[in-house]
Design a protein around this motif. Structure first.
Motif, mmCIF file in Angstrom:
data_model
loop_
_atom_site.group_PDB
_atom_site.id
_atom_site.type_symbol
_atom_site.label_atom_id
_atom_site.label_comp_id
_atom_site.label_asym_id
_atom_site.label_seq_id
_atom_site.Cartn_x
_atom_site.Cartn_y
_atom_site.Cartn_z
ATOM 1 N N ALA A 73 0.770 -1.069 -0.075
ATOM 2 C CA ALA A 73 -0.022 0.052 -0.061
ATOM 3 C C ALA A 73 1.025 1.017 -0.053
ATOM 4 C CB ALA A 73 -0.980 -0.074 1.111
ATOM 5 N N LEU A 74 1.824 1.287 0.767
ATOM 6 C CA LEU A 74 2.713 2.456 0.960
ATOM 7 C C LEU A 74 3.495 2.815 -0.559
ATOM 8 C CD1 LEU A 74 4.519 1.805 4.494
ATOM 9 C CD2 LEU A 74 2.581 3.571 3.818
ATOM 10 N N VAL A 75 4.026 1.551 -1.122
ATOM 11 C CA VAL A 75 4.847 2.220 -2.423
ATOM 12 C C VAL A 75 3.922 2.698 -3.414
ATOM 13 C CG1 VAL A 75 6.674 0.568 -1.791
ATOM 14 C CG2 VAL A 75 4.484 -0.097 -3.104
ATOM 15 N N PHE A 76 2.417 1.992 -3.453
ATOM 16 C CA PHE A 76 1.538 2.765 -4.543
ATOM 17 C C PHE A 76 1.170 3.988 -4.078
ATOM 18 C CE2 PHE A 76 0.618 -1.710 -6.139
ATOM 19 C CZ PHE A 76 0.922 -1.279 -7.271
ATOM 20 N N LEU A 77 0.996 4.504 -2.660
ATOM 21 C CA LEU A 77 0.900 5.828 -2.169
ATOM 22 C C LEU A 77 1.850 6.788 -2.621
ATOM 23 C CD1 LEU A 77 -1.062 4.873 1.059
ATOM 24 C CD2 LEU A 77 -2.161 6.128 -1.126
ATOM 25 N N PHE A 78 3.204 6.324 -2.575
ATOM 26 C CA PHE A 78 4.272 7.446 -2.495
ATOM 27 C C PHE A 78 5.244 7.381 -3.784
ATOM 28 C CE2 PHE A 78 3.203 6.979 2.039
ATOM 29 C CZ PHE A 78 2.792 8.294 2.227
ATOM 30 N N ILE A 109 11.113 11.164 -6.889
ATOM 31 C CA ILE A 109 11.806 12.488 -6.358
ATOM 32 C C ILE A 109 13.421 12.134 -5.613
ATOM 33 C CG2 ILE A 109 11.732 14.642 -5.340
ATOM 34 C CD1 ILE A 109 8.760 14.805 -6.015
ATOM 35 N N PHE A 110 12.910 11.263 -4.644
ATOM 36 C CA PHE A 110 13.953 10.840 -3.740
ATOM 37 C C PHE A 110 15.244 10.341 -4.574
ATOM 38 C CE2 PHE A 110 16.040 7.508 -1.383
ATOM 39 C CZ PHE A 110 16.755 8.476 -0.091
ATOM 40 N N LEU A 111 15.153 9.636 -5.423
ATOM 41 C CA LEU A 111 16.096 8.890 -6.472
ATOM 42 C C LEU A 111 16.732 9.652 -7.288
ATOM 43 C CD1 LEU A 111 14.195 5.260 -6.813
ATOM 44 C CD2 LEU A 111 16.095 6.049 -5.538
ATOM 45 N N GLN A 112 16.020 11.071 -7.424
ATOM 46 C CA GLN A 112 16.710 11.874 -8.212
ATOM 47 C C GLN A 112 17.073 11.499 -9.775
ATOM 48 O OE1 GLN A 112 20.292 14.098 -6.675
ATOM 49 N NE2 GLN A 112 20.326 12.482 -5.225
ATOM 50 N N VAL A 113 15.875 10.869 -10.170
ATOM 51 C CA VAL A 113 15.714 10.035 -11.590
ATOM 52 C C VAL A 113 15.896 11.283 -12.563
ATOM 53 C CG1 VAL A 113 14.530 8.741 -12.994
ATOM 54 C CG2 VAL A 113 14.317 8.332 -10.664
ATOM 55 N N PRO A 114 16.658 11.195 -13.591
ATOM 56 C CA PRO A 114 16.750 12.141 -14.674
ATOM 57 C C PRO A 114 15.336 12.330 -15.563
ATOM 58 C CG PRO A 114 18.605 10.825 -14.750
ATOM 59 C CD PRO A 114 17.787 10.221 -13.745
ATOM 60 N N SER A 115 15.102 13.606 -15.688
ATOM 61 C CA SER A 115 13.689 13.873 -16.657
ATOM 62 C C SER A 115 13.571 12.982 -17.748
ATOM 63 C CB SER A 115 13.753 15.445 -16.949
ATOM 64 O OG SER A 115 14.868 15.622 -17.897
ATOM 65 N N ASP A 116 14.628 12.509 -18.568
ATOM 66 C CA ASP A 116 14.544 12.010 -19.624
ATOM 67 C C ASP A 116 14.266 10.313 -19.415
ATOM 68 O OD1 ASP A 116 17.126 11.245 -18.843
ATOM 69 O OD2 ASP A 116 17.939 11.483 -20.689
ATOM 70 N N THR A 117 14.149 10.010 -18.322
ATOM 71 C CA THR A 117 13.900 8.732 -17.661
ATOM 72 C C THR A 117 12.895 8.359 -16.810
ATOM 73 O OG1 THR A 117 16.198 8.379 -17.990
ATOM 74 C CG2 THR A 117 15.287 6.548 -16.693
ATOM 75 N N ILE A 118 12.221 9.477 -16.005
ATOM 76 C CA ILE A 118 11.256 9.465 -14.992
ATOM 77 C C ILE A 118 10.228 8.861 -15.687
ATOM 78 C CG2 ILE A 118 10.437 11.883 -15.348
ATOM 79 C CD1 ILE A 118 10.480 12.030 -12.025
ATOM 80 N N ALA A 119 9.524 9.420 -16.785
ATOM 81 C CA ALA A 119 8.417 8.777 -17.261
ATOM 82 C C ALA A 119 8.467 7.151 -17.527
ATOM 83 C CB ALA A 119 7.909 9.542 -18.455
ATOM 84 N N LEU A 120 9.247 6.720 -18.083
ATOM 85 C CA LEU A 120 9.700 5.094 -18.332
ATOM 86 C C LEU A 120 9.787 4.510 -16.843
ATOM 87 C CD1 LEU A 120 12.227 5.368 -21.190
ATOM 88 C CD2 LEU A 120 10.037 4.520 -21.211
ATOM 89 N N MET A 121 10.432 5.147 -15.838
ATOM 90 C CA MET A 121 10.658 4.431 -14.848
ATOM 91 C C MET A 121 9.238 4.273 -13.980
ATOM 92 S SD MET A 121 13.369 5.090 -11.774
ATOM 93 C CE MET A 121 13.477 4.011 -10.084
ATOM 94 N N ARG A 122 8.469 5.202 -14.021
ATOM 95 C CA ARG A 122 7.371 5.630 -13.262
ATOM 96 C C ARG A 122 6.197 4.254 -13.953
ATOM 97 N NH1 ARG A 122 1.843 6.814 -12.273
ATOM 98 N NH2 ARG A 122 1.866 8.010 -10.506
ATOM 99 N N GLU A 123 6.483 4.273 -15.376
ATOM 100 C CA GLU A 123 5.459 3.300 -16.213
ATOM 101 C C GLU A 123 5.888 2.031 -15.727
ATOM 102 O OE1 GLU A 123 4.866 1.842 -20.741
ATOM 103 O OE2 GLU A 123 5.905 3.691 -20.132
ATOM 104 N N TYR A 124 7.008 1.603 -15.583
ATOM 105 C CA TYR A 124 7.712 0.326 -15.124
ATOM 106 C C TYR A 124 7.263 -0.071 -13.566
ATOM 107 C CZ TYR A 124 10.930 -3.581 -14.527
ATOM 108 O OH TYR A 124 11.628 -4.975 -14.169
ATOM 109 N N LEU A 125 7.289 0.934 -12.719
ATOM 110 C CA LEU A 125 7.111 0.618 -11.354
ATOM 111 C C LEU A 125 5.668 0.400 -11.114
ATOM 112 C CD1 LEU A 125 9.498 3.295 -9.654
ATOM 113 C CD2 LEU A 125 9.579 0.884 -9.601
ATOM 114 N N VAL A 126 4.603 1.176 -11.697
ATOM 115 C CA VAL A 126 3.267 0.842 -11.401
ATOM 116 C C VAL A 126 2.874 -0.557 -11.771
ATOM 117 C CG1 VAL A 126 1.056 1.510 -12.518
ATOM 118 C CG2 VAL A 126 2.591 3.096 -12.172
ATOM 119 N N VAL A 127 3.524 -1.256 -12.616
ATOM 120 C CA VAL A 127 3.374 -2.603 -12.740
ATOM 121 C C VAL A 127 3.941 -3.644 -11.993
ATOM 122 C CG1 VAL A 127 3.343 -4.579 -14.644
ATOM 123 C CG2 VAL A 127 2.788 -2.476 -15.135
#
Length: 444
Positions: free
Chosen positions: A108-113, A119-137
């Motif tokens: 529950a916590l990882v989906f909420l935050f 942001i904490f992981l300082q993911v570069p702007s050209d990668t952040i959308a891809l990483m979020r797409e991967y994590l949601v799954v």
């Protein structure tokens, strides 16, 4: 398939028990590598960086569950060595309840935050959308990770390391096949790679759970446990959980620092870490097998066998690490070329630097895994936490401090790793020496 580790030749007994665990995790690393390789080759370096950073994050998140399962497994082994059937049953039921509750909360916590994590992981702007797409799954696979690790630790605690290997092998083959299908054929992108992993995880988790229920009838009886059994499980599991979490949180902080150096370093680190993990994974598994060996003999009060096991394990790990270090140093460029096209010269060069610096000191992590297993098995998991804090604490401090010096830069991150291992090893060896002295009549 149960194996009593309190009998038989020490080296043969330990090695035969460890072998399926080593093969199992090598398979797991194979499908992690396949995932990275397919993503890197088909989707490019940005997708590779996103998946690589996600792997580090998931390792941290699931380390909480892995630590609880490993700590519970040590307790199961002691009960098995004592031939305490009732205590064994109560411990298993209590541990399952405790870890299941933690799994639900964590999921529950990882989906909420999820956005705050990025942001904490300082993911570069050209990668952040891809990483979020991967994590949601990929977050949907956390429960499957709990199931597989719990039942594999249960089976290993009674000397059965073969069945976890079988289910992991099935999962590995399925994951690679689905990766190729979802990413290369159906073009589902990074989400396809995530779905391939999640499906494979549930196959292994549910499969091994069903096997355990069929193999051990008492697990199908009325689900019951006492407060005392929960307390005992928590006592063994909590500190191992803290140890695993601290270790991987430190790695996660380093990942954030790596990300701050840009997508080239991020992609190089993503590939190099997979090679790195594959290289020293056998000694990590041997350390877990060694822990079960020590725990069973500790429960049976066979102190001479424990001493012999420690000596045998140390020699075995030393020889293995020296050989692997030489191989990594020599073949680092070719290994990086598996993940990255040779035209990406900067990424390959950066990854080779990492592998040659860290790979030269695998003996440090090998000894550290043995120390973790030893202290966990003799009921002193707090020492494992201390060693992890020293190893990862010094690594994080040195990584941030050294990399801030312009003349050193990213090399400071690479050198911080072996320094942390060595400091923890020295502390652990000295601590064990003093424990022996205090308990000279009965060392363990």
């Amino acid at each position: 398939m149960e194996k009593d580790l309190t009998k038989g030749p020490v080296l043969k007994t330990m090695f035969l028990f460890a072998l399926p665990m080593i093969l199992g995790n090598l398979l797991q690393q194979c499908y992690n590598i396949a995932d990275t390789l397919i993503v890197g080759r088909v989707l490019g370096s940005n997708a590779l960086g996103a998946v690589g950073s996600s792997f580090t994050l998931m390792t941290f998140i699931t380390s909480v569950l892995l630590g609880l399962c490993m700590g519970s497994g040590a307790l199961f082994s002691i009960k098995f060595g004592q031939r305490d059937e009732k205590g064994f049953q109560n411990s298993v039921h209590g541990a399952f309840f405790l870890i299941a509750v933690v799994t639900v909360i964590l999921n529950a916590l990882v989906f909420l935050f999820i956005d705050e994590i990025l942001i904490f992981l300082q993911v570069p702007s050209d990668t952040i959308a891809l990483m979020r797409e991967y994590l949601v799954v990929i977050f949907w696979g956390i429960a499957a990770t709990f199931l597989y690790n719990f039942f594999s630790c249960l089976l290993r605690s009674v000397g059965n390391s073969v069945v976890p290997l079988i289910y992991l092998g099935i999962s590995a083959v399925l994951n690679i096949g689905l990766d190729l299908l979802f990413v290369a054929v159906f073009k589902f992108g990074v989400a396809g790679a995530a779905w391939a992993t999640v499906i494979a995880q549930y196959v292994s988790g549910i499969g091994i759970g069903v096997y355990a229920l069929l193999k051990y009838p008492f697990l199908r009886k009325k689900f019951s446990f006492t407060f005392g059994s929960i307390k005992e499980v928590a006592g063994f599991s909590f500190l191992t959980c803290v140890q695993q979490s601290v270790m991987n949180f430190g790695i996660l902080m380093v990942q954030g620092l790596v990300n701050s150096f840009g997508s080239v370093v991020m992609a190089a680190f993503a590939a190099a870490v997979k090679i790195d993990a594959f290289a020293y994974m056998p000694v990590q598994d041997f350390g877990n097998a060694f822990s079960t060996f020590i725990a069973q003999n500790y429960g049976a009060k066979k102190n001479d066998r424990i001493k012999s096991g420690i000596k045998t394990a140390l020699i075995s790990v030393t020889v293995f690490c020296i050989i692997v270090s030489l191989c990594i140093f020599i073949f680092a460029p070719q290994l990086m070329g598996l993940f990255i096209d040779y035209s990406e010269i900067d990424i390959i060069s950066c990854g080779v630097d990492y592998l040659r610096i860290e790979g030269a000191f695998y003996i440090g992590i090998g000894v550290l895994f043995l120390l973790y297993g030893l202290f966990r098995a003799i009921g002193k998991p707090g020492m494992s936490v201390v060693l992890t804090v020293i190893s990862l604490g010094s690594r994080v401090v040195l990584a941030y401090g050294l990399s801030a010096i312009p003349q050193i830069g990213v090399f400071g991150i690479w050198w911080s790793v072996p320094i942390g291992w060595i400091l923890a090893d020295i502390t652990g060896i000295l601590s064990y020496y003093f424990i022996q002295r205090k308990m000279s009549k009965n060392p363990l």
